[in-house]
Design a protein around this motif. Sequence first.
Motif, PDB file in Angstrom:
ATOM      1  N   ASP A 165       0.800  -1.223   0.000  1.00 54.13           N
ATOM      2  CA  ASP A 165       0.000   0.000   0.000  1.00 54.13           C
ATOM      3  C   ASP A 165       0.840   1.284   0.000  1.00 54.13           C
ATOM      4  O   ASP A 165       0.298   2.364  -0.191  1.00 54.13           O
ATOM      5  N   ASP A 167       3.136   4.275  -1.266  1.00 54.20           N
ATOM      6  CA  ASP A 167       3.302   4.956  -2.557  1.00 54.20           C
ATOM      7  C   ASP A 167       4.561   4.481  -3.274  1.00 54.20           C
ATOM      8  O   ASP A 167       4.556   4.316  -4.493  1.00 54.20           O
ATOM      9  N   GLN A 170       3.821   1.297  -5.121  1.00 57.27           N
ATOM     10  CA  GLN A 170       2.957   1.540  -6.280  1.00 57.27           C
ATOM     11  C   GLN A 170       3.718   2.246  -7.407  1.00 57.27           C
ATOM     12  O   GLN A 170       3.563   1.900  -8.581  1.00 57.27           O
ATOM     13  N   LYS A 171       4.568   3.204  -7.055  1.00 57.10           N
ATOM     14  CA  LYS A 171       5.390   3.889  -8.067  1.00 57.10           C
ATOM     15  C   LYS A 171       6.360   2.922  -8.713  1.00 57.10           C
ATOM     16  O   LYS A 171       6.599   2.982  -9.919  1.00 57.10           O
TER      17      LYS A 171
END
Length: 184
Positions: A165, A167, A170-171
């Motif tokens: 979860d 960032d 995800q990036k």
Amino acid sequence: MAAEAWYMDGSQEDPRKPHRLEPNEPVSLRQLEALGVFYWKLNADIYESDPELERIRRDRGYSFMDVISIHRDTLPDYEQKLKMFFEEHLHLDDEIRYILDGHAYFDVRSGEERWIRIAMTKGDMITLPAGIYHRFTLDETNYTKAMRLFVGEPVWKAYNRPADDFDARQKYLSSLQERGEKAV
């Protein structure tokens, strides 16, 4: 000579062993770059005055550095720290390590969630991108001396898996997709 990397077997034996598949399945530096993992070979004998290291630090903004010796005689709580380093984790910032002496392994997850082992020896420098799942251990020599580099102030926090979860994770996953390649 460049660092050697390979897909690992699934053995749960001593993590300090090479854990190569039979037959061996090597991984190239190009395949590692597709994962965002970058490698340099430098002259560790002159690390304090090496113009190539200074250029890399300047170009990439590595403003902070320190040196750590990982050996039972030099690292407090040695056994516990090794166990912690070997837990699968990620960081919110890139991890940059330069091996000044000894040997170590960095394991990273491929795009298909397979472990890739990267054998590091004196003069090897590696950058692991923020958000990549990885782990670290010594080899059977039980010793390495490494320079740790950071952009700005050092951040020591590791987030054990699952940490999807964040960032940074995800990036990282988006960057793999943007490359338009299936990472390794």
